[in-house]
Design an enzyme around this catalytic site. Structure first.
Site, PDB file in Angstrom:
ATOM      1  N   ASP A  84      -3.361  11.201   4.032  1.00  0.00           N
ATOM      2  CA  ASP A  84      -3.394  12.120   5.274  1.00  0.00           C
ATOM      3  C   ASP A  84      -2.484  13.023   5.209  1.00  0.00           C
ATOM      4  OD1 ASP A  84      -1.438  10.480   6.449  1.00  0.00           O
ATOM      5  OD2 ASP A  84      -2.736   9.070   7.239  1.00  0.00           O
TER       6      ASP A  84
ATOM      7  N   TYR B 288      -2.970   5.909   9.552  1.00  0.00           N
ATOM      8  CA  TYR B 288      -2.901   6.548  10.566  1.00  0.00           C
ATOM      9  C   TYR B 288      -3.944   6.787  11.567  1.00  0.00           C
ATOM     10  CZ  TYR B 288       0.085   8.906  14.357  1.00  0.00           C
ATOM     11  OH  TYR B 288       0.764   9.368  15.587  1.00  0.00           O
TER      12      TYR B 288
ATOM     13  N   LEU C  98      -6.876   5.308  11.736  1.00  0.00           N
ATOM     14  CA  LEU C  98      -7.325   4.013  12.413  1.00  0.00           C
ATOM     15  C   LEU C  98      -6.578   3.942  13.589  1.00  0.00           C
ATOM     16  CD1 LEU C  98      -8.177   0.651  10.963  1.00  0.00           C
ATOM     17  CD2 LEU C  98      -6.756   0.729  12.660  1.00  0.00           C
ATOM     18  N   SER C  99      -5.342   4.029  13.598  1.00  0.00           N
ATOM     19  CA  SER C  99      -4.460   3.972  14.938  1.00  0.00           C
ATOM     20  C   SER C  99      -4.974   4.954  16.129  1.00  0.00           C
ATOM     21  CB  SER C  99      -2.971   4.215  14.606  1.00  0.00           C
ATOM     22  OG  SER C  99      -2.648   3.342  13.687  1.00  0.00           O
TER      23      SER C  99
ATOM     24  N   THR D 161      -7.845   3.927   7.180  1.00  0.00           N
ATOM     25  CA  THR D 161      -7.643   2.849   7.508  1.00  0.00           C
ATOM     26  C   THR D 161      -5.807   2.859   7.925  1.00  0.00           C
ATOM     27  OG1 THR D 161      -7.310   1.939   5.462  1.00  0.00           O
ATOM     28  CG2 THR D 161      -9.220   1.267   6.529  1.00  0.00           C
TER      29      THR D 161
ATOM     30  N   ASP E 261       1.056  -1.315  -0.010  1.00  0.00           N
ATOM     31  CA  ASP E 261      -0.107   0.014  -0.085  1.00  0.00           C
ATOM     32  C   ASP E 261       0.629   1.298   0.099  1.00  0.00           C
ATOM     33  OD1 ASP E 261      -2.171  -1.553   0.046  1.00  0.00           O
ATOM     34  OD2 ASP E 261      -2.878  -0.729   1.926  1.00  0.00           O
TER      35      ASP E 261
ATOM     36  N   ARG F 108       2.953   6.394  -2.337  1.00  0.00           N
ATOM     37  CA  ARG F 108       3.951   7.210  -2.707  1.00  0.00           C
ATOM     38  C   ARG F 108       3.733   7.531  -4.297  1.00  0.00           C
ATOM     39  NH1 ARG F 108       4.659   9.144   0.868  1.00  0.00           N
ATOM     40  NH2 ARG F 108       5.471   7.313   2.158  1.00  0.00           N
TER      41      ARG F 108
END
EC number: 2.7.1.23
Lengths: 281, 281, 281, 281
Positions: B136, B179, B181-182, B177, B63, B68
């Site tokens: 993000d 950062y 999500l963390s 899904t 991913d 990138r």
């Protein structure tokens, strides 16, 4: 008590003003004071050695100043009482409005002591030093948002989990309202006998704060991530950077033999402070 | 499609092996390939300029490699398809087990395109540059666990909140899904038309992820904290550090005019990937 | 130990099969058994009176059966060991694969005991009864999703909060992995000495689980909501409805003098069960 | 606009007082009013049929009254404006302090309309009825804290998860600040085009709110739990019980063709209301 050490955060006129108010009042009422205005900035890691005849330390600043003093005292377990010059806190019983009343109670030995557990941390790469914390020991990446840590966490030698995350907080009940609260951890009464293990931004759906017995020992290992050659973690004690860890190195965290003694002057207890905080803007 | 650009993360034999497999198969079936093996490491910020005749970019990695490439293409909106060499992901339709089947679909024009929104960020201290992100844009402290940021967040010019925190994530649905999500943010379908605003470790009890319309504009101001002389924040686009902000400086985040086009080869959709992730160890 | 009481959930052939396996093995190895197959369904609230010569209770079912037995024993603090016939649990050391090995350990007195705290609840409208719980005491609306409760929660007589919510969980560490986990509460080691106070769906942004000392007393008052004439709450002990409360009535929850004694046969400890749970689909 | 229908919650003097204030003012300024004081209690499910010449409905009560009216109008999409007599809300632009100013704006056609999506639900056991909701459709157990539901959730025919839980909320952006907020779901701007799927107390560690496209269709199946013979769920539309489901029965939830039109009178927007709420005690 008659002999006091006054410790203040040094960078502000307001702190100096209240140091003088406290000193003058104590002297006028038969007590004695030593001042220490330079050792207690937020990032200070200077050991504080308390003279033999000091019976109590009065801090001028906020919760952070109390924590800094508790963390850095090296020789004696002297009771601490904080004057809060700023925002609502959890550890300071004196406010700018009740200074004289509080000092009267201290001078007349009219107070209780609250014993708070502390944490201690040992790094596997350590050259002999180990450090103490009143609030928390935090494993954090050297650069947040850029490098993710991969941590293996064991408790009493048994693996609990391995997470890609921004770090890990091991907090005391006292520290539950500090960084642990920001990381979505539970609020813990200072009289609950436990440790709080809270992952910081774990990249997983199935993580949760875990409350351990205060006698449990936590071990954190810095693992390699597949795409990084040089993982490194900061080890932060009560907000002060003390150590860094490389890949494969470990940190052991456990209850310290040392405790902190907080002077309880007012009848405002922890729950009322929690309630006030829940109602705060 | 006949003309492909293959982009790989450069540091591993496994990636090179699959680049060759893909190239050989495409050539054997009448297509053409350009290789680009050096521009796409995790922290790369090299602009990728795509030649005029390239019809599709195949990424080899995971991913992160797709992200990138999407972030760094400067000139053309070429469809992207990812080969996933590692862990379960959300963006890669090719796996090491279905390469030939997927390449057949590409060569025979048997695919759909999925359009993904991107974000763009402008710093008030900027000398002309603004950057793009597929996942993000993150405002993070220069050192996590040590320095807390104080951020004021406005949406369409109206103040939403001011928090002491470790930072802020503005994510696209694609980035929900990652950062987000963390940091305890919600999972968002790529077809929901919105932005996700998730604070990172806010030191407050009353914060929550907020879903905004995709047309909303977010402005973040780095405020001074009472006890710090030099607050600074990293501005991180899809995990790559691009800018730093000082006290008083601002970052504007808004939907980019540019979109990414993901090739959809398999019938595995977002919800099946979410389900797999929820069942993952 | 030689004298056992076997208690099973009664509604299934599988449970009866294992009851027979256990009984036959114990008899063949010089022990004695009493069977009780009818008193322990999930919603049972029959008191269990244990005969004088019973040294240990073996439950056949799952965690729920252990909880039901611990809750309903009235006369004696007999050690309990559970056979788990179903899903992964936290309280059962026997599985269908290690029955004989476990029974050998019991018969040869080769085991440890783990003491678990219990809760007790008193209703202000109570006609003399108070009830016990191993996992949790829950205040819940009589109809979820339809009627919101307004609860005032005090700890040791001090108001902690007033919430519109679906209810409140007061859990023991043992119960932290039961309903408390569903309501987003922390996981708590059985050896941490504390209570967990977790609101159920509070209609506020600033709520959080609070960990109290095990000696703290919680009082919940059912308040009137502005638009309801007849608010009512169910008081649920370990999943069994015991009492209902009307507007203005109160429930006191505190640590019971009674404890439960769990037989520890295997070296699988709580943390390994937590780890297994975190990896569960 | 000149022709108004005034709908009030009927049980209070305060509501009647403001109904009269509004009616008198409208009449004195050349408008006309119809009153409807009995159809709009919190649990009312009476259809509201709006006469042909009514141009606008004014509700007297709070957010709940607006929701009830939006839900129960059967024939026409008339703009709604709410007078808030109580706590801070999200849907009411009139307060007891700005009634005359707001009525002037209405009478002078000086307002904007805000279109809000609604949900619709169909039960597989349904005899022809399907219902509408402005805030949310909730699947809830018939008795909370006592019986756990086992739900299978599909989106567009693809299974997303199966959970033991207290239920499920499918909310609109408008409903994100209602029950969804209590169940830890994200706050959603009314202008984000999406649905929110939030499980209620799922007995799992790996659940999270999921944001879907507004065009996605959710299907919930009531499964049997291993130890229950008669599982049943309440289906609750905007807080009103409309249907019950048995084991094996299904509920389909999808965007309604009907929308609600809210009159925007003041410049206080959603974000300012969120900010106020975050600062609320």
């Amino acid at each position: 008590m008659k002999n006091f050490l006054i410790v203040a955060r040094s960078f502000s006129d307001i702190h100096e003003k209240y140091v003088n108010v406290i000193r003058d009042y104590i002297k006028a009422h038969g007590g004695m004071c030593i001042l220490d205005l330079d050792t207690c900035s937020d990032s200070s890691d200077e050991p504080i050695s308390v003279a033999d005849d000091v019976q109590c330390i009065i801090t001028v600043g906020g919760d952070g100043t109390v924590v800094r003093v508790a963390q850095n005292i090296t020789n004696r377990n002297v009771p601490i009482v904080g004057l809060n010059c700023g925002h609502l806190g959890y550890l300071c019983d004196m406010t700018v409005d009740n200074i004289e009343h509080c000092l009267d109670q201290l001078l007349n030995d009219n107070y209780k002591l609250d014993t708070r557990m502390m944490l201690e941390g040992d790094c596997s790469n350590d050259s002999g030093n180990h450090f103490r914390a009143l609030n928390d020991i935090v494993v954090a990446p050297v650069a947040a948002g850029l490098y993710v840590l991969n941590l293996t966490v064991k408790v009493n030698g048994i693996q609990l989990y391995n997470h890609n995350c921004d770090g890990l907080i091991v907090a005391t009940p006292t520290g539950s309202t500090a960084y642990n609260l920001s990381a979505n951890g539970p609020i813990v009464s200072p009289h609950a006998d436990c440790l709080i293990l809270t992952p910081i931004n774990p990249h997983t759906l199935n993580s949760r704060s875990i409350i351990l017995a205060s006698s449990d020992e936590v071990e954190v290992t810095i693992e390699a991530r597949h795409d990084e050659d040089d993982p490194q973690a900061n080890i932060v004690y009560d907000g002060t950077l003390r150590q860094t860890l490389k890949k494969g190195e470990k940190l052991r965290i456990y209850q310290s033999d040392t405790t902190s003694h907080m002077v309880m002057l007012e009848n405002v207890n922890f729950l009322e402070r929690i309630r006030a905080r829940m109602q705060e803007i």
